[in-house]
Design an enzyme around this catalytic site. Structure first.
Site, PDB file in Angstrom:
ATOM      1  N   CYS A 111       4.004 -48.679 -22.926  1.00 50.19           N
ATOM      2  CA  CYS A 111       5.562 -48.146 -22.245  1.00 50.19           C
ATOM      3  C   CYS A 111       5.757 -47.244 -23.055  1.00 50.19           C
ATOM      4  CB  CYS A 111       6.224 -49.188 -21.563  1.00 50.19           C
ATOM      5  SG  CYS A 111       7.241 -48.121 -20.301  1.00 50.19           S
ATOM      6  N   HIS A 212       3.566 -52.739 -18.872  1.00 47.03           N
ATOM      7  CA  HIS A 212       4.371 -53.720 -20.186  1.00 47.03           C
ATOM      8  C   HIS A 212       3.264 -55.106 -19.870  1.00 47.03           C
ATOM      9  CE1 HIS A 212       7.586 -51.993 -20.855  1.00 47.03           C
ATOM     10  NE2 HIS A 212       7.914 -51.567 -20.251  1.00 47.03           N
ATOM     11  N   GLU A 214       3.098 -57.388 -22.090  1.00 44.55           N
ATOM     12  CA  GLU A 214       3.911 -58.902 -22.393  1.00 44.55           C
ATOM     13  C   GLU A 214       4.525 -59.407 -21.453  1.00 44.55           C
ATOM     14  OE1 GLU A 214       7.136 -55.850 -21.932  1.00 44.55           O
ATOM     15  OE2 GLU A 214       4.888 -54.984 -22.392  1.00 44.55           O
TER      16      GLU A 214
END
Length: 229
Positions: A111, A212, A214
């Site tokens: 990001c 994202h 994660e």
């Protein structure tokens, strides 16, 4: 112990256990869990002191998400929707990234990390993506991820990791690449044309995604970074 992976962090006011409204260096723990799952040893890097000097002590680097980059770094006036600008974090991360690239460290930008990479190498950003694409699906609301498909570009390192078919990922960004920096190539786009991933044309493991991974337990990118280390 696996490869040592530095992960940049926020500095924000937070509340935890008995402490309220305390200035803290922090990071969503999902970043840490993903690195550990991939076989790496995570080390958090706050934007303090001279983190660029750590490039020689790391095996890999992740530039994590966060607030917007100071638009002055790419020659623009601030948009009214640009926010959470932390100039001290910009200074630390731009210096750290330059040192990491010079050292040839395997790099994954997430990001904000993609945006830092693009601006550091001479690119620019769209400061408020809804003005360009006409919708807010990339960032539906505070603390809410959008789930839009992105399509990897065949033949890229990203496509080797994720495949060439569209894949739904977790978005939380209101800015995106405008002018692509020299030395980078686009590796994934959204249906509305937004650049969603880039990588270095030099052959080094320098990858960045606008979404994202994660947050959605998307393990493959972290595994690729640790393997590259």
């Amino acid at each position: 112990m696996g490869p040592v992976i530095g992960i940049t962090s926020y500095v924000e006011t937070a509340s935890f256990t008995v402490w309220q409204d305390t200035r803290a260096a922090l990071l969503p723990y999902s970043y840490v869990e993903q690195v550990v799952r991939a076989g790496g040893q995570p080390v958090l890097l706050p934007p303090a002191g001279s983190p660029a000097g750590l490039a020689g002590r790391l095996d890999g680097l992740i530039l994590a998400g966060g607030g917007d980059i100071d638009p002055a770094r790419y020659g623009a006036e601030p948009h009214e929707r640009s926010g959470y600008v932390r100039k001290f974090r910009d200074e630390a991360e731009f210096a750290l990234l330059a040192a990491a690239l010079d050292a040839g460290l395997p790099f994954l930008g997430i990001c904000r990390g993609l945006q830092v990479l693009n601006v550091a190498l001479g690119g620019s950003l769209h400061q408020h993506l809804p003005d360009l694409v006409g919708h807010t699906d990339h960032c539906p609301g505070p603390g809410r991820f959008g789930h839009l498909p992105v399509t990897p570009v065949p033949g890229t390192r990203l496509a080797k990791v994720l495949g060439e078919e569209p894949v739904a990922v977790a978005h939380y960004h209101h800015q995106a690449v405008d002018r692509l920096a020299p030395g980078l190539t686009v590796t994934a786009t959204a249906a509305d044309g937004t650049i969603e991933a880039v990588e270095s044309t030099s052959g080094a493991f320098t990858m960045a995604v606008q979404w994202h991974p994660e947050a959605a337990e998307e393990h493959a990118l972290f595994e690729a970074l640790v393997q590259a280390c």
